[in-house]
Design a protein around this motif. Structure first.
Motif: not given
Length: 583
Positions: A478-479, A481, A483, A491, A494, A527, A530-531, A534
Protein backbone atom coordinates in the motif's frame (compact mmCIF):
# COMPACT_ATOMS: atom_id res chain seq x y z
CA UNK A 1 30.24 3.92 7.72
CA UNK A 2 30.37 1.86 10.92
CA UNK A 3 27.03 3.11 12.32
CA UNK A 4 23.44 3.31 11.11
CA UNK A 5 22.57 6.30 8.97
CA UNK A 6 18.89 6.19 9.94
CA UNK A 7 17.71 9.21 11.93
CA UNK A 8 14.77 7.43 13.53
CA UNK A 9 12.98 8.15 16.84
CA UNK A 10 15.08 5.54 18.65
CA UNK A 11 18.23 7.07 17.23
CA UNK A 12 17.25 10.52 18.52
CA UNK A 13 16.73 9.16 22.02
CA UNK A 14 20.08 7.37 21.86
CA UNK A 15 21.82 10.52 20.65
CA UNK A 16 20.35 12.58 23.50
CA UNK A 17 21.43 9.95 26.03
CA UNK A 18 24.95 9.90 24.60
CA UNK A 19 25.15 13.71 24.65
CA UNK A 20 23.87 13.88 28.22
CA UNK A 21 26.50 11.30 29.16
CA UNK A 22 29.24 13.78 28.33
CA UNK A 23 28.35 15.77 31.47
CA UNK A 24 30.18 13.25 33.66
CA UNK A 25 33.47 14.19 32.04
CA UNK A 26 34.20 10.64 30.93
CA UNK A 27 32.98 11.11 27.36
CA UNK A 28 33.57 14.76 26.54
CA UNK A 29 32.98 15.49 22.86
CA UNK A 30 35.74 16.87 20.70
CA UNK A 31 33.28 19.12 18.85
CA UNK A 32 29.68 20.12 19.54
CA UNK A 33 27.92 21.88 16.64
CA UNK A 34 24.96 24.15 17.34
CA UNK A 35 22.69 24.50 14.29
CA UNK A 36 21.26 21.91 11.92
CA UNK A 37 21.38 23.85 8.67
CA UNK A 38 23.71 23.38 5.72
CA UNK A 39 26.77 24.78 7.53
CA UNK A 40 26.13 22.99 10.82
CA UNK A 41 25.58 19.57 9.25
CA UNK A 42 28.57 20.21 6.96
CA UNK A 43 30.72 21.05 9.99
CA UNK A 44 29.57 17.91 11.80
CA UNK A 45 30.52 15.78 8.78
CA UNK A 46 33.87 17.51 8.40
CA UNK A 47 34.74 16.97 12.06
CA UNK A 48 33.57 13.37 12.36
CA UNK A 49 35.40 12.28 9.19
CA UNK A 50 38.62 13.62 10.74
CA UNK A 51 38.17 11.09 13.54
CA UNK A 52 36.71 13.50 16.11
CA UNK A 53 33.79 12.73 18.42
CA UNK A 54 30.94 15.00 17.39
CA UNK A 55 27.48 16.07 18.52
CA UNK A 56 24.96 18.30 16.74
CA UNK A 57 22.03 20.14 18.35
CA UNK A 58 19.22 21.79 16.37
CA UNK A 59 16.39 23.65 18.11
CA UNK A 60 13.80 22.78 15.46
CA UNK A 61 14.07 20.50 12.43
CA UNK A 62 17.03 19.94 10.13
CA UNK A 63 17.11 22.74 7.53
CA UNK A 64 14.11 24.42 9.13
CA UNK A 65 15.59 27.88 8.65
CA UNK A 66 17.49 29.41 5.75
CA UNK A 67 18.66 26.04 4.44
CA UNK A 68 15.22 24.99 3.18
CA UNK A 69 14.21 28.39 1.80
CA UNK A 70 16.91 29.29 -0.69
CA UNK A 71 16.70 29.69 -4.45
CA UNK A 72 17.93 26.07 -4.56
CA UNK A 73 20.85 26.95 -6.81
CA UNK A 74 24.41 25.64 -6.73
CA UNK A 75 26.32 28.34 -8.57
CA UNK A 76 29.56 30.27 -8.88
CA UNK A 77 28.16 33.74 -8.31
CA UNK A 78 28.18 35.69 -11.58
CA UNK A 79 28.00 39.01 -9.74
CA UNK A 80 31.48 38.50 -8.31
CA UNK A 81 32.96 38.56 -11.81
CA UNK A 82 31.97 42.23 -12.00
CA UNK A 83 33.88 42.74 -8.77
CA UNK A 84 36.92 41.00 -10.30
CA UNK A 85 36.84 38.42 -7.49
CA UNK A 86 37.86 35.59 -9.79
CA UNK A 87 39.26 33.42 -7.01
CA UNK A 88 35.92 33.37 -5.19
CA UNK A 89 34.02 32.47 -8.36
CA UNK A 90 36.48 29.73 -9.20
CA UNK A 91 36.21 28.29 -5.70
CA UNK A 92 32.41 28.22 -5.87
CA UNK A 93 32.45 26.68 -9.35
CA UNK A 94 34.81 23.98 -8.14
CA UNK A 95 32.39 23.21 -5.32
CA UNK A 96 29.55 23.14 -7.86
CA UNK A 97 31.40 20.56 -9.93
CA UNK A 98 32.35 18.54 -6.86
CA UNK A 99 28.74 18.30 -5.72
CA UNK A 100 27.54 17.42 -9.21
CA UNK A 101 30.09 14.73 -10.00
CA UNK A 102 31.17 13.20 -6.69
CA UNK A 103 29.47 14.30 -3.50
CA UNK A 104 25.77 14.45 -4.41
CA UNK A 105 25.10 13.59 -8.07
CA UNK A 106 21.65 12.28 -7.10
CA UNK A 107 20.61 15.66 -5.71
CA UNK A 108 22.46 18.17 -7.90
CA UNK A 109 21.73 18.60 -11.59
CA UNK A 110 22.48 21.17 -14.32
CA UNK A 111 19.84 23.78 -15.08
CA UNK A 112 19.83 26.12 -18.09
CA UNK A 113 19.06 29.84 -17.98
CA UNK A 114 18.46 32.52 -20.57
CA UNK A 115 20.11 35.85 -19.89
CA UNK A 116 18.08 38.35 -21.97
CA UNK A 117 19.97 41.05 -23.87
CA UNK A 118 18.21 44.37 -24.44
CA UNK A 119 20.97 46.39 -26.12
CA UNK A 120 23.45 45.37 -28.79
CA UNK A 121 26.36 46.47 -26.65
CA UNK A 122 25.40 43.98 -23.94
CA UNK A 123 26.22 40.92 -26.05
CA UNK A 124 30.03 41.21 -26.07
CA UNK A 125 30.10 42.34 -22.44
CA UNK A 126 27.84 39.60 -21.06
CA UNK A 127 29.27 37.03 -23.47
CA UNK A 128 32.80 37.76 -22.27
CA UNK A 129 31.68 37.37 -18.66
CA UNK A 130 30.02 34.03 -19.31
CA UNK A 131 33.03 32.84 -21.33
CA UNK A 132 35.18 33.62 -18.30
CA UNK A 133 32.61 31.87 -16.06
CA UNK A 134 32.91 28.71 -18.18
CA UNK A 135 36.71 28.99 -18.27
CA UNK A 136 36.94 29.25 -14.48
CA UNK A 137 34.73 26.18 -14.18
CA UNK A 138 36.89 24.25 -16.64
CA UNK A 139 39.98 25.20 -14.64
CA UNK A 140 38.67 23.06 -11.79
CA UNK A 141 38.91 19.29 -11.54
CA UNK A 142 35.17 18.58 -11.48
CA UNK A 143 33.58 20.37 -14.43
CA UNK A 144 32.00 17.35 -16.09
CA UNK A 145 28.33 17.55 -17.02
CA UNK A 146 27.73 21.32 -17.23
CA UNK A 147 27.36 22.57 -20.84
CA UNK A 148 28.98 25.83 -21.88
CA UNK A 149 27.18 29.06 -22.73
CA UNK A 150 25.69 29.72 -26.17
CA UNK A 151 24.53 32.90 -27.92
CA UNK A 152 20.91 32.96 -29.11
CA UNK A 153 18.95 35.38 -31.27
CA UNK A 154 15.34 36.48 -31.25
CA UNK A 155 14.09 33.87 -33.69
CA UNK A 156 15.62 31.05 -31.62
CA UNK A 157 14.21 32.50 -28.42
CA UNK A 158 10.71 32.67 -29.91
CA UNK A 159 10.94 28.95 -30.61
CA UNK A 160 12.36 27.72 -27.30
CA UNK A 161 10.61 30.27 -25.03
CA UNK A 162 7.38 31.35 -26.77
CA UNK A 163 6.06 33.11 -23.65
CA UNK A 164 9.11 35.34 -23.35
CA UNK A 165 8.73 38.86 -24.73
CA UNK A 166 11.22 39.45 -27.51
CA UNK A 167 10.03 42.85 -28.74
CA UNK A 168 12.51 44.75 -26.54
CA UNK A 169 15.29 42.16 -26.82
CA UNK A 170 18.19 41.77 -29.18
CA UNK A 171 18.64 38.15 -28.13
CA UNK A 172 19.87 36.19 -25.13
CA UNK A 173 22.70 34.00 -23.91
CA UNK A 174 21.99 30.55 -22.58
CA UNK A 175 24.22 29.42 -19.75
CA UNK A 176 24.15 26.68 -17.13
CA UNK A 177 24.42 26.45 -13.38
CA UNK A 178 23.11 23.71 -11.09
CA UNK A 179 20.22 23.28 -8.70
CA UNK A 180 19.56 21.17 -5.62
CA UNK A 181 16.78 20.46 -3.17
CA UNK A 182 18.46 22.32 -0.32
CA UNK A 183 16.61 20.61 2.53
CA UNK A 184 17.33 17.14 1.17
CA UNK A 185 21.01 18.04 0.88
CA UNK A 186 21.03 18.97 4.57
CA UNK A 187 19.27 15.76 5.60
CA UNK A 188 21.76 13.69 3.62
CA UNK A 189 24.66 15.55 5.22
CA UNK A 190 23.24 14.86 8.68
CA UNK A 191 22.65 11.20 7.92
CA UNK A 192 26.11 10.80 6.44
CA UNK A 193 27.62 12.39 9.57
CA UNK A 194 25.54 10.06 11.74
CA UNK A 195 26.84 7.11 9.76
CA UNK A 196 30.39 8.12 10.72
CA UNK A 197 29.41 8.41 14.38
CA UNK A 198 28.04 11.93 14.97
CA UNK A 199 25.25 12.21 17.55
CA UNK A 200 22.42 14.24 15.98
CA UNK A 201 19.56 15.58 18.09
CA UNK A 202 16.82 17.86 16.72
CA UNK A 203 14.17 19.73 18.73
CA UNK A 204 16.85 20.49 21.33
CA UNK A 205 17.48 24.14 22.20
CA UNK A 206 20.71 25.52 23.61
CA UNK A 207 19.84 27.69 26.64
CA UNK A 208 23.29 28.60 27.95
CA UNK A 209 27.02 27.90 27.92
CA UNK A 210 29.12 25.97 30.42
CA UNK A 211 32.25 27.85 31.44
CA UNK A 212 35.43 27.02 33.29
CA UNK A 213 37.12 30.33 33.83
CA UNK A 214 37.29 32.02 30.44
CA UNK A 215 36.84 28.81 28.47
CA UNK A 216 33.59 27.49 27.02
CA UNK A 217 33.39 23.78 27.87
CA UNK A 218 29.90 22.92 26.67
CA UNK A 219 26.26 23.97 26.69
CA UNK A 220 23.07 23.65 28.65
CA UNK A 221 20.14 22.51 26.52
CA UNK A 222 16.48 21.54 26.69
CA UNK A 223 14.80 18.66 24.90
CA UNK A 224 11.77 20.54 23.61
CA UNK A 225 9.69 17.39 23.20
CA UNK A 226 10.01 16.21 26.81
CA UNK A 227 11.16 19.33 28.64
CA UNK A 228 14.20 17.45 29.97
CA UNK A 229 17.28 19.54 30.74
CA UNK A 230 20.75 18.31 29.86
CA UNK A 231 24.34 19.46 29.84
CA UNK A 232 26.63 18.60 26.94
CA UNK A 233 30.37 19.01 27.45
CA UNK A 234 32.78 19.49 24.55
CA UNK A 235 36.31 20.70 23.99
CA UNK A 236 35.01 23.11 21.36
CA UNK A 237 31.52 24.41 20.59
CA UNK A 238 30.93 25.50 16.98
CA UNK A 239 28.05 27.93 16.60
CA UNK A 240 26.57 27.53 13.11
CA UNK A 241 23.19 29.02 13.96
CA UNK A 242 22.87 31.32 10.94
CA UNK A 243 20.47 34.18 11.60
CA UNK A 244 20.30 33.05 15.24
CA UNK A 245 24.04 33.72 15.70
CA UNK A 246 23.46 36.92 17.66
CA UNK A 247 20.99 35.17 19.98
CA UNK A 248 23.50 32.43 20.75
CA UNK A 249 26.22 35.01 21.36
CA UNK A 250 23.94 36.88 23.79
CA UNK A 251 23.91 33.75 25.97
CA UNK A 252 27.52 34.64 26.78
CA UNK A 253 26.81 38.31 27.42
CA UNK A 254 28.93 41.29 26.41
CA UNK A 255 30.04 42.34 22.95
CA UNK A 256 29.19 40.47 19.78
CA UNK A 257 32.14 39.00 17.93
CA UNK A 258 30.02 38.69 14.77
CA UNK A 259 27.15 41.05 14.02
CA UNK A 260 24.69 39.17 11.83
CA UNK A 261 21.76 40.86 10.14
CA UNK A 262 18.86 39.08 8.46
CA UNK A 263 17.88 39.85 4.87
CA UNK A 264 14.57 38.44 3.65
CA UNK A 265 14.21 36.79 0.27
CA UNK A 266 10.88 35.43 -0.94
CA UNK A 267 10.04 33.01 -3.75
CA UNK A 268 6.87 32.14 -5.62
CA UNK A 269 6.04 28.72 -7.05
CA UNK A 270 3.82 28.52 -10.15
CA UNK A 271 2.86 25.59 -12.41
CA UNK A 272 5.22 24.86 -15.27
CA UNK A 273 2.49 25.33 -17.89
CA UNK A 274 2.05 29.00 -16.90
CA UNK A 275 5.32 29.88 -18.65
CA UNK A 276 6.18 28.10 -21.88
CA UNK A 277 9.96 27.92 -21.97
CA UNK A 278 12.55 25.18 -22.22
CA UNK A 279 14.93 27.16 -20.01
CA UNK A 280 14.88 29.29 -16.90
CA UNK A 281 15.37 33.05 -16.93
CA UNK A 282 17.66 35.41 -15.08
CA UNK A 283 17.46 39.21 -15.16
CA UNK A 284 18.51 42.18 -13.10
CA UNK A 285 16.09 44.30 -11.11
CA UNK A 286 16.79 47.60 -9.37
CA UNK A 287 17.10 45.81 -5.99
CA UNK A 288 18.15 42.23 -6.68
CA UNK A 289 18.41 39.51 -9.31
CA UNK A 290 15.26 37.91 -10.70
CA UNK A 291 15.36 34.15 -11.29
CA UNK A 292 12.74 31.98 -12.96
CA UNK A 293 13.97 28.49 -12.16
CA UNK A 294 12.65 25.18 -13.54
CA UNK A 295 11.56 22.96 -10.64
CA UNK A 296 10.02 19.70 -11.84
CA UNK A 297 6.45 20.48 -12.89
CA UNK A 298 6.80 23.98 -11.48
CA UNK A 299 8.73 27.24 -11.71
CA UNK A 300 10.37 28.95 -8.75
CA UNK A 301 10.40 32.75 -9.11
CA UNK A 302 12.62 34.84 -6.85
CA UNK A 303 13.95 36.75 -5.15
CA UNK A 304 13.64 39.86 -3.01
CA UNK A 305 16.32 41.32 -0.75
CA UNK A 306 14.96 43.37 2.15
CA UNK A 307 16.03 43.87 5.75
CA UNK A 308 14.12 41.84 8.37
CA UNK A 309 14.15 42.35 12.15
CA UNK A 310 10.99 40.47 13.13
CA UNK A 311 10.38 36.77 13.91
CA UNK A 312 13.40 34.74 12.78
CA UNK A 313 11.75 31.34 12.79
CA UNK A 314 8.90 32.21 10.46
CA UNK A 315 9.71 35.13 8.15
CA UNK A 316 6.58 36.24 6.35
CA UNK A 317 6.05 37.20 2.74
CA UNK A 318 3.76 40.19 2.37
CA UNK A 319 1.51 41.04 -0.56
CA UNK A 320 3.95 43.84 -1.36
CA UNK A 321 6.75 41.27 -1.74
CA UNK A 322 4.60 39.08 -3.98
CA UNK A 323 3.48 42.03 -6.10
CA UNK A 324 7.12 43.06 -6.55
CA UNK A 325 8.07 39.68 -8.02
CA UNK A 326 4.97 39.44 -10.19
CA UNK A 327 5.57 42.94 -11.54
CA UNK A 328 9.15 42.18 -12.52
CA UNK A 329 8.57 38.74 -14.00
CA UNK A 330 5.62 40.06 -16.01
CA UNK A 331 7.93 42.53 -17.72
CA UNK A 332 9.52 39.47 -19.37
CA UNK A 333 6.34 37.58 -20.29
CA UNK A 334 3.79 37.88 -23.07
CA UNK A 335 1.04 36.49 -20.83
CA UNK A 336 1.28 38.02 -17.35
CA UNK A 337 0.97 36.02 -14.15
CA UNK A 338 -1.37 37.05 -11.35
CA UNK A 339 -2.01 35.94 -7.76
CA UNK A 340 -4.28 33.11 -8.90
CA UNK A 341 -1.32 31.49 -10.67
CA UNK A 342 0.71 31.21 -7.47
CA UNK A 343 0.75 27.72 -5.98
CA UNK A 344 3.16 28.37 -3.15
CA UNK A 345 5.13 31.11 -1.45
CA UNK A 346 8.09 30.80 0.86
CA UNK A 347 10.32 33.31 2.63
CA UNK A 348 13.82 32.78 3.95
CA UNK A 349 16.44 34.84 5.76
CA UNK A 350 20.03 35.24 4.65
CA UNK A 351 22.54 35.70 7.51
CA UNK A 352 24.58 38.71 6.41
CA UNK A 353 27.60 40.02 8.28
CA UNK A 354 26.89 43.60 9.29
CA UNK A 355 30.53 44.62 9.67
CA UNK A 356 33.96 43.47 10.72
CA UNK A 357 34.20 40.97 13.58
CA UNK A 358 34.20 42.55 17.02
CA UNK A 359 36.94 42.22 19.61
CA UNK A 360 35.31 39.58 21.74
CA UNK A 361 32.28 38.03 23.39
CA UNK A 362 31.71 38.17 27.13
CA UNK A 363 33.57 40.17 29.73
CA UNK A 364 37.07 39.49 31.02
CA UNK A 365 37.61 39.35 34.74
CA UNK A 366 39.58 42.58 34.65
CA UNK A 367 37.04 44.26 32.34
CA UNK A 368 39.21 44.05 29.24
CA UNK A 369 37.93 42.68 25.92
CA UNK A 370 39.72 39.62 24.65
CA UNK A 371 41.19 39.34 21.19
CA UNK A 372 39.47 37.32 18.48
CA UNK A 373 41.08 34.76 16.23
CA UNK A 374 39.33 35.36 12.93
CA UNK A 375 39.32 34.08 9.36
CA UNK A 376 37.48 36.36 6.94
CA UNK A 377 36.52 35.62 3.34
CA UNK A 378 34.38 37.62 0.94
CA UNK A 379 31.45 35.37 1.72
CA UNK A 380 31.88 34.18 5.32
CA UNK A 381 33.71 34.75 8.57
CA UNK A 382 34.96 32.30 11.17
CA UNK A 383 35.94 33.62 14.60
CA UNK A 384 37.01 32.28 17.98
CA UNK A 385 36.24 35.12 20.38
CA UNK A 386 36.80 33.07 23.54
CA UNK A 387 38.62 29.76 24.12
CA UNK A 388 36.41 26.80 23.31
CA UNK A 389 33.97 28.66 21.05
CA UNK A 390 34.02 29.02 17.27
CA UNK A 391 31.52 31.17 15.36
CA UNK A 392 30.78 30.79 11.65
CA UNK A 393 28.46 33.14 9.75
CA UNK A 394 27.73 34.43 6.26
CA UNK A 395 28.41 32.40 3.14
CA UNK A 396 26.10 30.59 0.77
CA UNK A 397 24.84 27.08 0.14
CA UNK A 398 27.28 26.30 -2.68
CA UNK A 399 30.38 26.74 -0.52
CA UNK A 400 29.04 25.14 2.66
CA UNK A 401 31.88 22.60 2.60
CA UNK A 402 34.53 25.35 2.58
CA UNK A 403 32.79 27.10 5.46
CA UNK A 404 32.59 23.86 7.43
CA UNK A 405 36.27 23.13 6.78
CA UNK A 406 37.30 26.61 7.92
CA UNK A 407 35.24 26.31 11.12
CA UNK A 408 36.72 22.95 12.09
CA UNK A 409 40.23 24.06 11.13
CA UNK A 410 39.86 26.88 13.65
CA UNK A 411 38.33 24.57 16.24
CA UNK A 412 41.35 22.20 16.15
CA UNK A 413 44.08 24.74 15.44
CA UNK A 414 45.94 23.86 18.65
CA UNK A 415 45.79 20.10 18.10
CA UNK A 416 48.41 18.26 16.09
CA UNK A 417 46.72 14.86 16.19
CA UNK A 418 43.82 15.77 13.88
CA UNK A 419 43.87 15.02 10.16
CA UNK A 420 43.16 17.74 7.61
CA UNK A 421 39.71 18.01 6.09
CA UNK A 422 39.02 15.48 3.36
CA UNK A 423 35.29 15.89 2.75
CA UNK A 424 35.99 16.42 -0.95
CA UNK A 425 36.45 12.63 -1.00
CA UNK A 426 33.40 11.74 1.11
CA UNK A 427 30.30 11.13 -1.06
CA UNK A 428 27.01 11.81 0.67
CA UNK A 429 24.49 9.12 1.37
CA UNK A 430 22.78 8.14 -1.87
CA UNK A 431 25.66 9.10 -4.16
CA UNK A 432 27.15 5.61 -4.17
CA UNK A 433 25.11 3.37 -6.45
CA UNK A 434 23.18 6.23 -8.04
CA UNK A 435 24.61 5.77 -11.53
CA UNK A 436 24.16 2.00 -11.42
CA UNK A 437 20.57 2.28 -10.25
CA UNK A 438 19.83 4.93 -12.88
CA UNK A 439 20.97 2.50 -15.58
CA UNK A 440 18.61 -0.10 -14.06
CA UNK A 441 15.57 2.17 -13.89
CA UNK A 442 13.41 0.05 -16.22
CA UNK A 443 14.31 -3.15 -14.37
CA UNK A 444 13.52 -1.46 -11.05
CA UNK A 445 10.15 -0.42 -12.44
CA UNK A 446 9.30 -3.98 -13.46
CA UNK A 447 10.50 -5.44 -10.16
CA UNK A 448 8.62 -2.97 -7.97
CA UNK A 449 5.47 -2.49 -10.03
CA UNK A 450 6.00 1.28 -9.98
CA UNK A 451 5.98 3.17 -13.24
CA UNK A 452 9.27 4.50 -14.59
CA UNK A 453 8.26 8.09 -13.78
CA UNK A 454 8.02 7.22 -10.09
CA UNK A 455 11.36 5.40 -10.25
CA UNK A 456 12.96 8.50 -11.77
CA UNK A 457 11.37 10.60 -9.05
CA UNK A 458 12.80 8.34 -6.33
CA UNK A 459 16.24 8.26 -7.95
CA UNK A 460 16.32 12.06 -8.01
CA UNK A 461 15.54 12.22 -4.30
CA UNK A 462 17.23 9.16 -2.81
CA UNK A 463 19.83 8.07 -5.35
CA UNK A 464 21.45 4.79 -4.41
CA UNK A 465 19.17 4.52 -1.36
CA UNK A 466 16.21 3.82 -3.63
CA UNK A 467 16.38 0.15 -2.62
CA UNK A 468 15.36 1.12 0.91
CA UNK A 469 12.18 2.74 -0.47
CA UNK A 470 11.48 -0.20 -2.75
CA UNK A 471 11.95 -2.61 0.16
CA UNK A 472 9.29 -0.68 2.06
CA UNK A 473 6.93 -1.00 -0.89
CA UNK A 474 7.65 -4.73 -1.18
CA UNK A 475 6.93 -5.27 2.52
CA UNK A 476 3.86 -3.01 2.53
CA UNK A 477 2.44 -2.75 -1.01
CA UNK A 478 0.00 0.00 0.00
CA UNK A 479 2.99 2.32 0.43
CA UNK A 480 3.57 2.15 -3.32
CA UNK A 481 0.41 4.20 -3.87
CA UNK A 482 0.58 7.95 -4.54
CA UNK A 483 -0.08 10.09 -1.49
CA UNK A 484 -3.70 11.32 -1.74
CA UNK A 485 -3.68 15.04 -2.46
CA UNK A 486 -0.03 15.06 -3.59
CA UNK A 487 0.24 12.37 -6.21
CA UNK A 488 3.79 13.26 -7.22
CA UNK A 489 4.91 11.59 -3.97
CA UNK A 490 4.45 8.03 -2.74
CA UNK A 491 3.11 7.05 0.67
CA UNK A 492 6.41 5.27 1.25
CA UNK A 493 8.21 8.61 1.26
CA UNK A 494 6.23 9.78 4.30
CA UNK A 495 7.05 6.61 6.21
CA UNK A 496 10.71 6.78 5.17
CA UNK A 497 10.92 10.43 6.29
CA UNK A 498 10.05 9.26 9.81
CA UNK A 499 11.97 5.98 9.90
CA UNK A 500 15.20 7.24 8.28
CA UNK A 501 15.24 11.04 7.92
CA UNK A 502 14.44 12.39 11.37
CA UNK A 503 10.96 13.78 10.64
CA UNK A 504 8.99 14.30 13.86
CA UNK A 505 6.05 16.45 12.78
CA UNK A 506 3.83 17.08 9.78
CA UNK A 507 5.70 20.31 9.01
CA UNK A 508 8.92 18.33 8.69
CA UNK A 509 7.41 16.05 6.06
CA UNK A 510 5.20 18.42 4.08
CA UNK A 511 7.55 21.42 4.04
CA UNK A 512 11.05 19.87 3.96
CA UNK A 513 11.27 16.10 3.35
CA UNK A 514 8.83 16.75 0.53
CA UNK A 515 7.81 20.11 -0.99
CA UNK A 516 4.07 19.50 -0.87
CA UNK A 517 3.48 22.73 1.08
CA UNK A 518 4.61 24.84 -1.89
CA UNK A 519 3.89 22.53 -4.83
CA UNK A 520 0.10 22.28 -4.48
CA UNK A 521 -2.49 25.06 -4.71
CA UNK A 522 -4.04 23.84 -1.44
CA UNK A 523 -0.60 24.07 0.26
CA UNK A 524 -0.83 20.47 1.46
CA UNK A 525 -4.16 20.80 3.27
CA UNK A 526 -5.56 17.81 1.35
CA UNK A 527 -2.50 15.55 1.72
CA UNK A 528 -2.13 16.37 5.41
CA UNK A 529 -4.72 13.81 6.51
CA UNK A 530 -3.17 10.82 4.77
CA UNK A 531 0.31 11.97 5.82
CA UNK A 532 -0.83 12.25 9.44
CA UNK A 533 -2.24 8.71 9.40
CA UNK A 534 1.04 7.35 8.02
CA UNK A 535 3.14 9.25 10.55
CA UNK A 536 0.88 8.24 13.43
CA UNK A 537 1.57 4.60 12.69
CA UNK A 538 5.33 5.17 12.79
CA UNK A 539 5.49 7.50 15.79
CA UNK A 540 2.76 5.91 17.91
CA UNK A 541 0.47 8.94 17.91
CA UNK A 542 -2.96 8.43 19.41
CA UNK A 543 -6.01 10.01 17.81
CA UNK A 544 -5.76 13.19 19.85
CA UNK A 545 -2.10 13.70 18.99
CA UNK A 546 -2.76 13.01 15.32
CA UNK A 547 -5.58 15.58 15.31
CA UNK A 548 -3.38 18.15 17.08
CA UNK A 549 -0.75 17.75 14.39
CA UNK A 550 -3.30 18.20 11.60
CA UNK A 551 -4.86 21.19 13.32
CA UNK A 552 -1.44 22.82 13.75
CA UNK A 553 -0.60 22.34 10.09
CA UNK A 554 -3.91 23.75 8.91
CA UNK A 555 -3.46 26.76 11.20
CA UNK A 556 0.06 27.24 9.85
CA UNK A 557 -1.19 27.30 6.26
CA UNK A 558 -4.00 29.70 7.09
CA UNK A 559 -1.62 32.02 8.94
CA UNK A 560 0.70 32.05 5.95
CA UNK A 561 -2.17 32.81 3.58
CA UNK A 562 -3.30 35.66 5.82
CA UNK A 563 0.22 37.07 6.06
CA UNK A 564 0.50 37.10 2.27
CA UNK A 565 -2.50 39.44 2.08
CA UNK A 566 -0.87 42.06 4.31
CA UNK A 567 0.91 45.07 2.82
CA UNK A 568 3.68 45.55 5.40
CA UNK A 569 6.24 43.31 7.04
CA UNK A 570 4.89 44.18 10.48
CA UNK A 571 1.34 43.16 9.57
CA UNK A 572 2.54 40.02 7.78
CA UNK A 573 4.64 39.00 10.77
CA UNK A 574 1.75 39.47 13.18
CA UNK A 575 -0.47 37.28 11.01
CA UNK A 576 2.15 34.55 10.61
CA UNK A 577 3.12 34.22 14.28
CA UNK A 578 -0.54 33.77 15.20
CA UNK A 579 0.05 30.07 14.48
CA UNK A 580 2.76 29.02 16.99
CA UNK A 581 4.99 25.98 16.59
CA UNK A 582 3.57 22.71 17.85
CA UNK A 583 6.72 22.15 19.93
Amino acid sequence: MPQSTALDPTGRASALAALAGTATGDAVLDVLVVGGGIVGTGAALDAVTRGLSVGLLEQRDLASGTSSRSSKLVHGGLRYLEMFDFALVREALQERGLLLTRLAPHLVRPVAFLYPLHRTIERPYVGAGLALYDALAMAGKYDMGVPKHRHLFRRQIARIAPDLRTDAMTGAIRYYDCQVDDARLVVNLARTAAGYGAQVATRTRVTGFLREGERVVGVRATDLETGAELEVRARVVVNAAGVWTDEVQHLLGGELALDVEASKGIHLVVPRDRIRSEYGLVARTEKSVLFVIPWGRHWIIGTTDTAWDLDLAHPAASRTDIDYLLEHVNKLLTVPLDHDDVEGVYAGLRPLLAGKPGRGVGSAGEGEARSSTTKVSREHTVASPVPGLVLIAGGKLTTYRIMARDAIDLAVRDRHDVAPSHTERVPLLGAVGFEVRTNQRVALSRRSGLDVAHIDHLLGRYGGMIDELLDLVEQRPELGEPLPGAEDYLCAEVVYAVSHEGARHLDDVLARRTRISIETFDRGTVAVFAAADLMAGELGWDRARRDDEVDHYLRRVEAERQSQQKLTDQEADEARVSAPDIV
